[in-house]
Write a protein that holds these residues in place. Structure first.
Motif, PDB file in Angstrom:
ATOM      1  N   TYR A 148       0.829  -1.208   0.000  1.00  0.00           N
ATOM      2  CA  TYR A 148       0.000   0.000   0.000  1.00  0.00           C
ATOM      3  C   TYR A 148       0.863   1.258   0.000  1.00  0.00           C
ATOM      4  CZ  TYR A 148      -4.179  -2.796   0.341  1.00  0.00           C
ATOM      5  OH  TYR A 148      -5.188  -3.677   0.062  1.00  0.00           O
TER       6      TYR A 148
ATOM      7  N   GLU B  98     -10.977  -5.396  -2.552  1.00  0.00           N
ATOM      8  CA  GLU B  98     -10.695  -4.458  -1.461  1.00  0.00           C
ATOM      9  C   GLU B  98      -9.475  -3.572  -1.812  1.00  0.00           C
ATOM     10  OE1 GLU B  98     -12.034  -3.490   1.177  1.00  0.00           O
ATOM     11  OE2 GLU B  98     -10.405  -2.635   2.380  1.00  0.00           O
TER      12      GLU B  98
ATOM     13  N   ARG C 222     -10.599  -0.703  -3.782  1.00  0.00           N
ATOM     14  CA  ARG C 222     -11.342   0.238  -2.932  1.00  0.00           C
ATOM     15  C   ARG C 222     -10.349   1.106  -2.148  1.00  0.00           C
ATOM     16  NH1 ARG C 222     -12.949   1.486   1.647  1.00  0.00           N
ATOM     17  NH2 ARG C 222     -11.813  -0.171   2.725  1.00  0.00           N
ATOM     18  N   ARG C 223      -9.322   0.442  -1.575  1.00  0.00           N
ATOM     19  CA  ARG C 223      -8.346   1.176  -0.766  1.00  0.00           C
ATOM     20  C   ARG C 223      -7.383   1.994  -1.615  1.00  0.00           C
ATOM     21  NH1 ARG C 223      -4.874  -1.933   3.887  1.00  0.00           N
ATOM     22  NH2 ARG C 223      -3.615  -0.057   4.127  1.00  0.00           N
TER      23      ARG C 223
END
Ligand code: SAM
Ligand code: SF4
Length: 463
Positions: A61, A96, A99-100
């Motif tokens: 991330y 997900e 989305r993140r």
């Protein structure tokens, strides 16, 4: 601009991901993509991710944050940068991720990377694409081999995946969920791949799998074992060295142990993760063997190959681990006399049984135990490296060293060895006498062979 599109792949985690990334690169070469080490010039960035510990997943991330800026810069230049997340984080988190991190266009799991050209075509049409279904077809049937030039550029040592997935379900581990059930590739396809690698100059092959010694691929007369596969691969001309990783102690079957005694090409070094020295913790980890059974496997391997050295993985702070349990781990480091080991703080992985337990060990205790364990491992590693001084090893030279005229190679025990030698020796196995042991490397000089003819040959090769 020459019209060739550029691909940047970044691999996280294990050798399986390194291998998968190379195969994706080879496949995308056929689609007109050239690999680049510079992400700012790329048209497609693939992050091939690892989910084994929380830290590994979080790194992805933070990297995506940096990539968002690259995507914006590319758009300002009128270019379209597509971003893919592959590997185990992709498998575990699926949509997900988008989305993140909306910068991501494609998400696909380790079993689906052969579909990348199709998925990319969908993303180019503007779709957000997620493919984490376990594919019914075998991805290896759909992959292009590396060109001889690409193989040569990757060096004289190569990985070959022979087995994927895991059926062991250790209670701390996410691999059976992200990589799926155990699958072994047939002997014939592995042999063909190693023959191609040898033809392009590869001298050392490491057979890899999440649970490599559970290998049971189809052979000429039924399912093979890893021991039999190694015997077959050792016959391939040009292959001087063989290794395999990662093994489970429960699957060290007799033909594999015997191979260590019978095959000179099989290097005398084995990574055999123990995780914990405590029987209670081993049972709670569902490792399916005791400390004594592990030590028995070590003894049998030493009987087959007396000069074998071992490395391991350890986890500290598994739920419920007491000081006594931890001391059992510390004591086995000296009892086995490891040449090195990786050690990790237990990291609760969502969906695994150990993560649900309410007797998690406090972070401060994990930190303190990890430091004590690492000190014990470092001590053993230094002892092992010091014992190498004065010995003469066969070294496979891999590349130029940092200093002019220096080459770097690997000892049979995988230690980097630096020596002054001409570049012509890259790809050759050469006797080197070790003169000094550093923290992570050995230093040596080309060994002097007995005859004057050999001495003259050697003089022409040293720098
Ligand atoms: N299949 C190998 C085996 O059974 O030993 C291990 C493969 S795993 C990819 C590599 C290492 O990561 C493990 O040996 C273990 O030490 C570590 N590991 C796995 N799950 C972990 C977790 N939840 N927390 C900390 N370390 C973990
Ligand atoms: Fe994970 Fe290895 Fe256990 Fe399989 S055997 S569940 S890969 S630690």
């Amino acid at each position: 601009m020459d019209g060739t599109r550029k691909l940047h792949i970044k691999s996280y985690g294990c050798q399986m991901n390194v291998y998968d990334s190379q195969r994706m690169t080879d496949m995308m070469a056929r689609e007109g993509f050239e690999e680049t080490a510079a992400p700012e010039t790329a048209d497609l960035i693939v992050l091939n991710t690892c989910h084994i510990r929380e830290k590994a997943a979080e790194k992805v991330y933070s990297e995506l944050g940096r990539i968002r800026q690259l995507k914006q810069a590319a758009a300002r230049e009128g270019r379209k940068l597509l971003v893919a997340v592959a590997g185990c984080v992709a498998q575990a988190e699926g949509k997900e991720i988008i989305r993140r991190a909306p910068v991501v266009d494609l998400v696909f799991g380790p079993q689906n990377y052969h579909r990348l050209p199709d998925l990319l075509a969908q993303a180019e049409r503007g779709a957000k694409v997620v493919d984490t279904e376990f594919a019914v077809e075998d991805k290896f049937d759909h992959l292009a081999p590396a060109s001889a030039a690409a193989t040569r550029a990757r060096g004289v040592s190569a990985f070959v995946t022979v087995q994927e997935g895991c059926d062991k379900f250790c209670t701390f581990c996410v691999v059976p969920y992200t990589r799926g059930a155990e699958v072994s590739r047939p002997v014939a396809t592995i042999v063909a791949e190693v023959e191609r690698l040898a033809g392009a100059g590869v001298r050392e092959v490491t057979l890899i799998g999440q649970n490599v010694n559970a290998y049971h691929g189809e052979g000429p007369d039924g399912p093979s074992t890893l021991g039999r596969l190694l015997r077959r691969v050792a016959e391939i001309p040009g292959i001087a060295r063989l290794r395999y990783t990662t093994s489970h102690p429960r699957d060290m079957e007799a033909s594999l142990i015997a191979a260590h005694g019978d095959l000179p090409a099989l290097m005398p070094q084995l990574h055999l993760p123990l995780q914990s020295g405590s029987d209670g913790i081993l049972a709670q980890m569902h490792r399916r063997h005791s400390r004594a059974e592990y030590l028995d496997v070590i003894a049998r391997l030493r009987k087959a190959r007396p000069d074998i050295a071992f490395t391991s993985d350890f986890i500290v702070g598994f739920p419920g681990e007491t000081e006594d349990d931890f001391r059992a781990t510390l004591s086995i480091v000296d009892e086995v006399g490891y040449a090195g080991a990786f050690s990790f703080k237990y990291s609760p992985r969502p969906g695994t049984p150990a993560a649900e337990r309410d007797d998690q060990v406090e972070e401060a205790v994990k930190v303190e135990r990890l430091a004590r364990l690492q000190a014990a491992i470092d001590r053993r590693q230094s002892i092992f490296n010091e014992q190498c001084v004065g010995r003469t090893f066969d070294v496979l030279f891999e590349k130029a060293g940092r200093r002019d005229g220096q080459l770097v190679g690997r000892s049979p025990y995988l230690q980097p060895v630096q020596a002054m030698a001409r570049a012509a020796l890259i790809g050759e196995v050469v006797a080197v006498t070790i003169s000094e042991a550093g923290t992570n490397s050995l230093f040596g000089t080309l060994a002097r062979p007995a005859s004057s003819r050999h001495r003259a040959q050697l003089a022409s090769l040293e720098t």
